[in-house]
Structures are given as structure tokens and as C-alpha cells.
Design a protein around this motif. Structure first.
Motif, PDB file in Angstrom:
ATOM      1  N   ALA A  27       0.835  -1.207   0.000  1.00 49.20           N
ATOM      2  CA  ALA A  27       0.000   0.000   0.000  1.00 49.20           C
ATOM      3  C   ALA A  27       0.867   1.253   0.000  1.00 49.20           C
ATOM      4  N   PHE A  28       1.908   1.280   0.829  1.00 49.54           N
ATOM      5  CA  PHE A  28       2.787   2.449   0.879  1.00 49.54           C
ATOM      6  C   PHE A  28       3.500   2.645  -0.456  1.00 49.54           C
ATOM      7  N   THR A  29       4.056   1.571  -0.999  1.00 47.47           N
ATOM      8  CA  THR A  29       4.819   1.676  -2.243  1.00 47.47           C
ATOM      9  C   THR A  29       3.923   2.045  -3.418  1.00 47.47           C
ATOM     10  N   LEU A  30       2.737   1.482  -3.471  1.00 50.17           N
ATOM     11  CA  LEU A  30       1.792   1.855  -4.526  1.00 50.17           C
ATOM     12  C   LEU A  30       1.422   3.332  -4.427  1.00 50.17           C
ATOM     13  N   THR A  31       1.266   3.826  -3.207  1.00 43.94           N
ATOM     14  CA  THR A  31       0.928   5.232  -3.011  1.00 43.94           C
ATOM     15  C   THR A  31       2.078   6.141  -3.418  1.00 43.94           C
ATOM     16  N   VAL A  32       3.311   5.738  -3.136  1.00 42.90           N
ATOM     17  CA  VAL A  32       4.481   6.522  -3.559  1.00 42.90           C
ATOM     18  C   VAL A  32       4.524   6.599  -5.083  1.00 42.90           C
ATOM     19  N   ALA A  33       4.350   5.468  -5.750  1.00 41.98           N
ATOM     20  CA  ALA A  33       4.354   5.458  -7.217  1.00 41.98           C
ATOM     21  C   ALA A  33       3.225   6.331  -7.761  1.00 41.98           C
ATOM     22  N   ASP A  34       2.064   6.274  -7.118  1.00 42.49           N
ATOM     23  CA  ASP A  34       0.916   7.082  -7.515  1.00 42.49           C
ATOM     24  C   ASP A  34       1.214   8.575  -7.345  1.00 42.49           C
ATOM     25  N   THR A  35       1.867   8.930  -6.253  1.00 46.06           N
ATOM     26  CA  THR A  35       2.189  10.339  -5.982  1.00 46.06           C
ATOM     27  C   THR A  35       3.078  10.910  -7.079  1.00 46.06           C
ATOM     28  N   PHE A  36       4.114  10.184  -7.453  1.00 42.53           N
ATOM     29  CA  PHE A  36       5.009  10.649  -8.510  1.00 42.53           C
ATOM     30  C   PHE A  36       4.319  10.665  -9.868  1.00 42.53           C
ATOM     31  N   ALA A  37       3.574   9.599 -10.188  1.00 42.62           N
ATOM     32  CA  ALA A  37       2.908   9.533 -11.495  1.00 42.62           C
ATOM     33  C   ALA A  37       1.857  10.629 -11.627  1.00 42.62           C
ATOM     34  N   ASP A  38       1.102  10.894 -10.564  1.00 46.26           N
ATOM     35  CA  ASP A  38       0.086  11.953 -10.630  1.00 46.26           C
ATOM     36  C   ASP A  38       0.708  13.322 -10.878  1.00 46.26           C
ATOM     37  N   ALA A  39       1.792  13.608 -10.164  1.00 50.20           N
ATOM     38  CA  ALA A  39       2.462  14.899 -10.369  1.00 50.20           C
ATOM     39  C   ALA A  39       2.971  15.010 -11.805  1.00 50.20           C
ATOM     40  N   ALA A  40       3.541  13.922 -12.309  1.00 49.33           N
ATOM     41  CA  ALA A  40       4.091  13.931 -13.665  1.00 49.33           C
ATOM     42  C   ALA A  40       2.992  14.040 -14.723  1.00 49.33           C
ATOM     43  N   GLN A  41       1.842  13.410 -14.474  1.00 45.49           N
ATOM     44  CA  GLN A  41       0.742  13.484 -15.440  1.00 45.49           C
ATOM     45  C   GLN A  41       0.282  14.922 -15.646  1.00 45.49           C
ATOM     46  N   GLN A  42       0.277  15.708 -14.580  1.00 47.68           N
ATOM     47  CA  GLN A  42      -0.103  17.113 -14.701  1.00 47.68           C
ATOM     48  C   GLN A  42       0.893  17.877 -15.562  1.00 47.68           C
ATOM     49  N   VAL A  43       2.176  17.581 -15.378  1.00 52.59           N
ATOM     50  CA  VAL A  43       3.203  18.243 -16.183  1.00 52.59           C
ATOM     51  C   VAL A  43       3.064  17.842 -17.645  1.00 52.59           C
ATOM     52  N   VAL A  44       2.826  16.560 -17.903  1.00 55.68           N
ATOM     53  CA  VAL A  44       2.631  16.079 -19.276  1.00 55.68           C
ATOM     54  C   VAL A  44       1.453  16.800 -19.913  1.00 55.68           C
ATOM     55  N   LEU A  45       0.355  16.910 -19.185  1.00 56.70           N
ATOM     56  CA  LEU A  45      -0.826  17.589 -19.708  1.00 56.70           C
ATOM     57  C   LEU A  45      -0.506  19.027 -20.101  1.00 56.70           C
ATOM     58  N   VAL A  46       0.167  19.737 -19.221  1.00 51.02           N
ATOM     59  CA  VAL A  46       0.511  21.140 -19.491  1.00 51.02           C
ATOM     60  C   VAL A  46       1.431  21.257 -20.699  1.00 51.02           C
ATOM     61  N   ARG A  47       2.343  20.318 -20.866  1.00 50.89           N
ATOM     62  CA  ARG A  47       3.282  20.387 -21.991  1.00 50.89           C
ATOM     63  C   ARG A  47       2.667  19.944 -23.312  1.00 50.89           C
ATOM     64  N   LEU A  48       1.655  19.104 -23.265  1.00 49.94           N
ATOM     65  CA  LEU A  48       1.063  18.591 -24.501  1.00 49.94           C
ATOM     66  C   LEU A  48      -0.059  19.453 -25.056  1.00 49.94           C
ATOM     67  N   VAL A  49      -0.785  20.108 -24.182  1.00 53.51           N
ATOM     68  CA  VAL A  49      -1.988  20.824 -24.602  1.00 53.51           C
ATOM     69  C   VAL A  49      -1.667  22.300 -24.813  1.00 53.51           C
ATOM     70  N   PRO A  50      -2.113  22.870 -25.927  1.00 48.82           N
ATOM     71  CA  PRO A  50      -1.908  24.306 -26.142  1.00 48.82           C
ATOM     72  C   PRO A  50      -2.572  25.112 -25.014  1.00 48.82           C
ATOM     73  N   THR A  51      -1.977  26.228 -24.657  1.00 47.47           N
ATOM     74  CA  THR A  51      -2.454  27.046 -23.542  1.00 47.47           C
ATOM     75  C   THR A  51      -3.933  27.371 -23.657  1.00 47.47           C
ATOM     76  N   ARG A  52      -4.403  27.701 -24.848  1.00 49.91           N
ATOM     77  CA  ARG A  52      -5.804  28.091 -25.022  1.00 49.91           C
ATOM     78  C   ARG A  52      -6.758  26.933 -24.734  1.00 49.91           C
ATOM     79  N   ARG A  53      -6.284  25.691 -24.782  1.00 46.26           N
ATOM     80  CA  ARG A  53      -7.124  24.507 -24.552  1.00 46.26           C
ATOM     81  C   ARG A  53      -6.855  23.848 -23.194  1.00 46.26           C
ATOM     82  N   LEU A  54      -5.980  24.439 -22.395  1.00 46.57           N
ATOM     83  CA  LEU A  54      -5.553  23.812 -21.149  1.00 46.57           C
ATOM     84  C   LEU A  54      -6.690  23.683 -20.134  1.00 46.57           C
TER      85      LEU A  54
END
Length: 179
Positions: free
Chosen positions: A52-79
Motif C-alpha cells: 500500500a505504501f509503495t503503490l501510493t508513492v508510485a501514484d504520488t510521482f505519477a500523478d504529479a508527472a501526469q499534470q506536467v505532461v498535460l501542461v506540456r502537450l496541450v496548447p495554452t488556449r485549450r488547457l
């Protein structure tokens, strides 16, 4: 709670696509390992806590990274549009569909539930592999990097504590996690 601010600061330094892939891959291994332990009746409390702890750690990093990916992939006007859709789907799957389906699957077989969870992370990792790579920020020397990381974590904590809405959100999230 322990890793969210450092995870965010570290993800800012790393390739977010790689972090998402690594996070999903770790969850594949952990979920399938836990499924095997459950199916062979070898899952004790210690293993469940570590998983449970390790899955949560992986989730914490992946969630933060997913937000960065979204911001980098989507044009500002569509963010705003893209973030709303992303959060809507995430909320529906994490608070409605996921718990309902998970409850049914656990009632059938906890091992099967975690095996299917592992397979869902495998699909997510394969999809993440198809995302374009991001430019990696320039690396800082050792001590300077650690000092900057700690400064960013302190800055993030200061913002959370000094902003009433964020403070309430963080407190509510903490209470829900503890509960």
C-alpha cells in the motif's frame, strides 16, 4: 503527505513522461506481485502495508508527472478544457467506478482484483510510452540541486500553509487519507 511536495519538485527536474512510465511500471509489478501473494494465500499484514505504501508513492510521482505532461502537450488556449476533462475522468474513476468495480472484484477474489489492477497499469504504461518526450531541464551540481530542491519544498509548504483554500484542501485530504 510525506512525498507530495518533494515529488512535485523532483518531477519538475525529470522527464515527466519517464516518471509516468516508471510509476505505472512499478504499480504493474507491485499489483501483480500482490495478486500472486493473495492468490497463493501468502499475503500477510506486513506485505499489505508495504504494498500500500509503495503503490501510493508510485501514484504520488505519477500523478504529479501526469499534470506536467498535460501542461506540456496541450496548447495554452485549450488547457482549461483539457484539465477539466482529465479531472472529471479521474474523479469519476477514482471515486465512483473504481471503488464499485473494485468492491465487486474483491468480493469475487482479492487476487483477481489486484491482477486486473496490474493489467490496467500495464495498459496505462503502454499508452504513456506513446507520448512524446519532453526536454529535460539542465542538471544542477549535487549540493546546489539539493539546496534548490529543499528551497522549493519549503516554498511549496509556505504557500499551502499561508493560503486558506489550499490549507483547507490539504487538511481535508489528510483527514480523508487517515480515515
Amino acid at each position: 503527505l510525506l512525498l507530495s511536495l518533494p515529488a512535485g519538485a523532483l518531477v519538475d527536474r525529470w522527464d515527466p513522461r519517464s516518471v509516468v512510465i516508471t510509476g505505472h511500471a512499478a504499480r504493474v509489478v507491485l499489483s501483480l506481485g500482490l495478486a500472486a501473494a493473495l492468490l497463493t494465500d501468502r499475503a500477510g499484514i506486513a506485505l499489505l502495508c508495504v504494498a500500500a505504501f509503495t503503490l501510493t508513492v508510485a501514484d504520488t510521482f505519477a500523478d504529479a508527472a501526469q499534470q506536467v505532461v498535460l501542461v506540456r502537450l496541450v496548447p495554452t488556449r485549450r488547457l482549461t478544457w483539457a484539465n477539466a476533462r482529465f479531472r472529471t475522468i479521474e474523479t469519476l474513476t477514482l471515486t465512483t467506478v473504481g471503488p464499485l468495480l473494485g468492491g465487486v472484484l474483491v468480493a469475487v477474489s482479492p487476487g483477481v482484483a489486484f491482477a486486473l489492477d496490474g493489467l490496467s497499469f500495464l495498459v496505462a504504461a503502454v499508452i504513456a510510452v506513446m507520448l512524446p518526450r519532453s526536454r529535460r531541464p539542465a542538471a544542477q551540481p549535487g549540493r546546489a540541486a539539493v539546496s534548490r530542491l529543499l528551497a522549493e519544498v519549503r516554498e511549496g509548504l509556505t504557500v499551502v500553509v499561508s493560503t486558506p483554500a489550499l490549507r483547507v484542501l490539504a487538511t481535508t485530504t489528510l483527514a480523508a487519507s487517515v480515515a
